[in-house]
Design an enzyme around this catalytic site. Sequence first.
Site, PDB file in Angstrom:
ATOM      1  N   LYS A  53       0.846  -1.206   0.000  1.00 50.34           N
ATOM      2  CA  LYS A  53       0.000   0.000   0.000  1.00 50.34           C
ATOM      3  C   LYS A  53       0.876   1.248   0.000  1.00 50.34           C
ATOM      4  CE  LYS A  53      -3.956  -1.768   2.523  1.00 50.34           C
ATOM      5  NZ  LYS A  53      -4.399  -2.114   3.850  1.00 50.34           N
ATOM      6  N   GLN A  97      -5.375  -1.274   9.607  1.00 51.30           N
ATOM      7  CA  GLN A  97      -5.351  -2.637   9.060  1.00 51.30           C
ATOM      8  C   GLN A  97      -6.051  -3.617  10.005  1.00 51.30           C
ATOM      9  OE1 GLN A  97      -4.169  -3.371   6.045  1.00 51.30           O
ATOM     10  NE2 GLN A  97      -4.305  -5.595   6.168  1.00 51.30           N
ATOM     11  N   ASP A 120     -11.601   3.270   3.894  1.00 49.82           N
ATOM     12  CA  ASP A 120     -12.051   1.874   3.859  1.00 49.82           C
ATOM     13  C   ASP A 120     -13.566   1.790   3.653  1.00 49.82           C
ATOM     14  OD1 ASP A 120     -10.290  -0.295   4.035  1.00 49.82           O
ATOM     15  OD2 ASP A 120      -9.855   0.110   6.145  1.00 49.82           O
TER      16      ASP A 120
HETATM   17  N1  GUN Z   1      -7.418  -6.402   6.052  1.00 52.08           N
HETATM   18  C1  GUN Z   1      -7.592  -7.092   4.895  1.00 52.08           C
HETATM   19  N2  GUN Z   1      -8.203  -6.328   3.970  1.00 52.08           N
HETATM   20  C2  GUN Z   1      -8.403  -5.118   4.539  1.00 52.08           C
HETATM   21  C3  GUN Z   1      -8.976  -3.897   4.062  1.00 52.08           C
HETATM   22  O1  GUN Z   1      -9.451  -3.770   2.925  1.00 52.08           O
HETATM   23  N3  GUN Z   1      -8.995  -2.877   4.954  1.00 52.08           N
HETATM   24  C4  GUN Z   1      -8.492  -2.990   6.220  1.00 52.08           C
HETATM   25  N4  GUN Z   1      -8.569  -1.933   7.019  1.00 52.08           N
HETATM   26  N5  GUN Z   1      -7.953  -4.112   6.685  1.00 52.08           N
HETATM   27  C5  GUN Z   1      -7.906  -5.163   5.838  1.00 52.08           C
END
Ligand code: GUN
Length: 296
Positions: A53, A97, A120
Amino acid sequence: MSANIIDGKAYAEGLRARIADAVRALSGQDVTPGLAVVIVGEDPASQLYVKNKARQTVEVGMRSFEHKLPASTSEAELLDLVARLNADPAVDGILVQLPLPRQIDAQKVIEAIDPAKDVDGFHPINAGRLLTGVPGLVSCTPLGCLLLIQSVRRDLAGLDAVVVGRSNIVGKPMAQLLLAQSCTVTVAHSRTKDLEQVCRRADILVAAVGRPEMVRGDWVKPGATVIDVGINRVPNPAAGEGKTKVVGDVAYQEASQVAAAITPVPGGVGPMTIACLLHNTLEAACLRRGLPFPAL
Ligand code: GUN
């Protein structure tokens, strides 16, 4: 018949290039979108995901703020960091996350994020906006799925869509997005009766259950568009002792003989998630400043 393979990697690359162009255009107005990613603990899969990311955020010209906290972090400490990021004008998007360690209530953390920075799309305000058809930030994976569906089928009105899986992160928002496109939507799940029959009705079939190759070829309606959200690591003895491979929730070889279009795993939905996160960060940066959000 062999299905058209929907290349999510190529689509995501194109989307990131358009985002980079838009970020460049914003820099003329002294705006650099910023994304803060918070990770608690040492889970290697999460660490890798967060690293990717951060790299892609910088590649499109945005600022990346990484916060790595120890697994022992308390809920109060994490809420304090979220409050600081909410108040920081350089931060347009906040992603915490998931999953979080057991001592932290994830829902409390999600609800502490400023909805205007909730890239998100998990905050109940943004989930509610999606439900009621009001513009807002939409969860990245379902948004990526919709873009891939629309890349092969422009007009979705009246089509039968079946979403297998009812998570807050994928299944429920996916169903809302398809409903907003005037699909007739069924949300199926582990307790659904005659799941195979339900899937066979689908012009658009989205599998998000986390069960390796559960959706078989004869569950797929001929000519359907199949979107596989699953990422499952399974043993791969053919490659050698102890080897593994990644498969989706759909039995790809079988389903690709029946579907008109299908996403592979890997290389389908997966690459779209981060691209959509960057899309949401750009959108949040524009909305927070009252700037128009460019069509991408
Ligand atoms: N963990 C796995 N996929 C995601 C996501 O799209 N957002 C977040 N915040 N955590 C994740």
